[in-house]
Design a protein around this motif. Structure first.
Motif, short mmCIF file in Angstrom:
data_model
loop_
_atom_site.label_atom_id
_atom_site.label_comp_id
_atom_site.label_asym_id
_atom_site.label_seq_id
_atom_site.Cartn_x
_atom_site.Cartn_y
_atom_site.Cartn_z
N ARG A 152 10.36 36.88 6.41
CA ARG A 152 10.06 36.63 7.83
C ARG A 152 8.86 37.46 8.31
NH1 ARG A 152 13.86 33.43 10.04
NH2 ARG A 152 15.88 33.36 9.00
N GLN A 153 8.74 38.67 7.77
CA GLN A 153 7.65 39.57 8.16
C GLN A 153 7.07 40.22 6.91
OE1 GLN A 153 9.63 42.21 10.89
NE2 GLN A 153 9.46 40.77 12.57
N PRO A 154 6.30 39.48 6.13
CA PRO A 154 5.79 40.03 4.87
C PRO A 154 4.92 41.27 5.11
CG PRO A 154 5.36 37.66 5.02
CD PRO A 154 5.87 38.10 6.36
N PRO A 155 5.26 42.36 4.43
CA PRO A 155 4.48 43.59 4.59
C PRO A 155 3.20 43.61 3.77
CG PRO A 155 6.35 43.97 3.16
CD PRO A 155 6.46 42.56 3.63
N VAL A 156 3.02 42.61 2.90
CA VAL A 156 1.82 42.52 2.05
C VAL A 156 1.32 41.08 2.06
CG1 VAL A 156 2.31 44.45 0.51
CG2 VAL A 156 3.29 42.23 0.02
N LYS A 157 0.02 40.95 1.79
CA LYS A 157 -0.59 39.63 1.71
C LYS A 157 -1.52 39.58 0.51
CE LYS A 157 -0.60 39.14 6.68
NZ LYS A 157 -0.07 38.07 7.35
N GLY A 158 -1.99 38.40 0.20
CA GLY A 158 -2.93 38.25 -0.91
C GLY A 158 -2.22 37.99 -2.21
N HIS A 159 -2.84 38.43 -3.29
CA HIS A 159 -2.28 38.19 -4.61
C HIS A 159 -2.35 39.45 -5.45
CE1 HIS A 159 -6.36 37.98 -6.26
NE2 HIS A 159 -6.66 37.25 -5.21
N SER A 160 -1.63 39.42 -6.54
CA SER A 160 -1.57 40.51 -7.52
C SER A 160 -1.02 41.81 -6.94
CB SER A 160 -2.95 40.76 -8.15
OG SER A 160 -3.35 39.64 -8.89
N TRP A 161 -0.09 41.69 -6.00
CA TRP A 161 0.54 42.90 -5.49
C TRP A 161 1.92 43.09 -6.12
CZ3 TRP A 161 4.96 41.14 -3.38
CH2 TRP A 161 4.96 39.96 -2.65
N VAL A 162 2.37 44.33 -6.04
CA VAL A 162 3.72 44.71 -6.49
C VAL A 162 4.37 45.43 -5.31
CG1 VAL A 162 5.03 46.16 -8.06
CG2 VAL A 162 3.00 44.95 -8.89
N TRP A 163 5.61 45.06 -5.02
CA TRP A 163 6.33 45.64 -3.88
C TRP A 163 7.70 46.09 -4.32
CZ3 TRP A 163 4.68 47.01 0.74
CH2 TRP A 163 5.61 47.35 1.70
N TRP A 164 8.07 47.31 -3.90
CA TRP A 164 9.42 47.81 -4.14
C TRP A 164 10.25 47.51 -2.89
CZ3 TRP A 164 11.74 49.81 -8.39
CH2 TRP A 164 10.90 50.08 -9.47
N LEU A 165 11.17 46.58 -3.02
CA LEU A 165 12.02 46.17 -1.91
C LEU A 165 13.04 47.25 -1.58
CD1 LEU A 165 12.38 43.60 -0.14
CD2 LEU A 165 14.24 42.96 -1.69
N GLN A 166 13.24 47.47 -0.29
CA GLN A 166 14.22 48.45 0.18
C GLN A 166 15.37 47.72 0.87
OE1 GLN A 166 13.92 51.79 -0.32
NE2 GLN A 166 12.02 51.40 -1.41
N PRO A 167 16.60 48.24 0.74
CA PRO A 167 17.70 47.64 1.48
C PRO A 167 17.47 47.82 2.98
CG PRO A 167 18.51 49.17 -0.18
CD PRO A 167 17.03 49.33 -0.11
N PRO A 168 17.98 46.91 3.78
CA PRO A 168 17.83 47.07 5.23
C PRO A 168 18.59 48.29 5.70
CG PRO A 168 19.22 45.18 4.70
CD PRO A 168 18.72 45.72 3.40
N PRO A 169 18.13 48.90 6.79
CA PRO A 169 18.82 50.12 7.30
C PRO A 169 20.22 49.82 7.78
CG PRO A 169 16.89 49.57 8.64
CD PRO A 169 16.99 48.55 7.55
#
Length: 122
Positions: free
Chosen positions: A105-122
């Motif tokens: 719903r609210q992507p913290p990153v855009k573009g391509h070739s990224w890596v993201w470490w997902l965090q559990p919701p608070p």
């Protein structure tokens, strides 16, 4: 953004996110993808323009590093981490569903070739 949920994650995650209007494909629900080796799965993610959601950091970090070394954009990768989204707890899969829903719903990153470490919701 479209996601490819790696085989270790419950297909329930994909189903619930699909019901919420997101484009999420579960490897475990697709006989053609189940058991596919990681290199081919990453290629499938690239071919279908999907970010792969996996906790398999060891293998996918090596694979995306090879793509980057070859100066080839790699598919986006969302790492979930075993400790953050432990499949043996009662919080799973609801915590992963909530985190991915928020991410989509609210992507913290855009573009391509990224890596993201997902965090559990608070």
């Amino acid at each position: 953004m479209k996601l490819l949920l790696d085989e270790m994650h419950s297909p329930t995650v994909a189903r619930v996110l699909q019901e919420a209007g997101h484009d999420v494909h579960a490897v475990s629900s697709d006989p053609l993808l189940r058991g596919m080796d990681d290199a081919n799965l990453l290629q499938f993610a690239a071919d279908t323009n999907r970010a792969i959601v996996t906790e398999n950091v060891r293998d996918f970090a090596i694979l995306i590093s090879r793509w980057a070394t070859g100066d080839t954009p790699h598919p986006n990768v969302i790492f979930t981490g075993q400790n953050r989204f432990n499949r043996r707890t009662v919080a799973y899969p609801a915590n992963l569903i909530a985190a991915l829903d928020q991410f989509l719903r609210q992507p913290p990153v855009k573009g391509h070739s990224w890596v993201w470490w997902l965090q559990p919701p608070p």
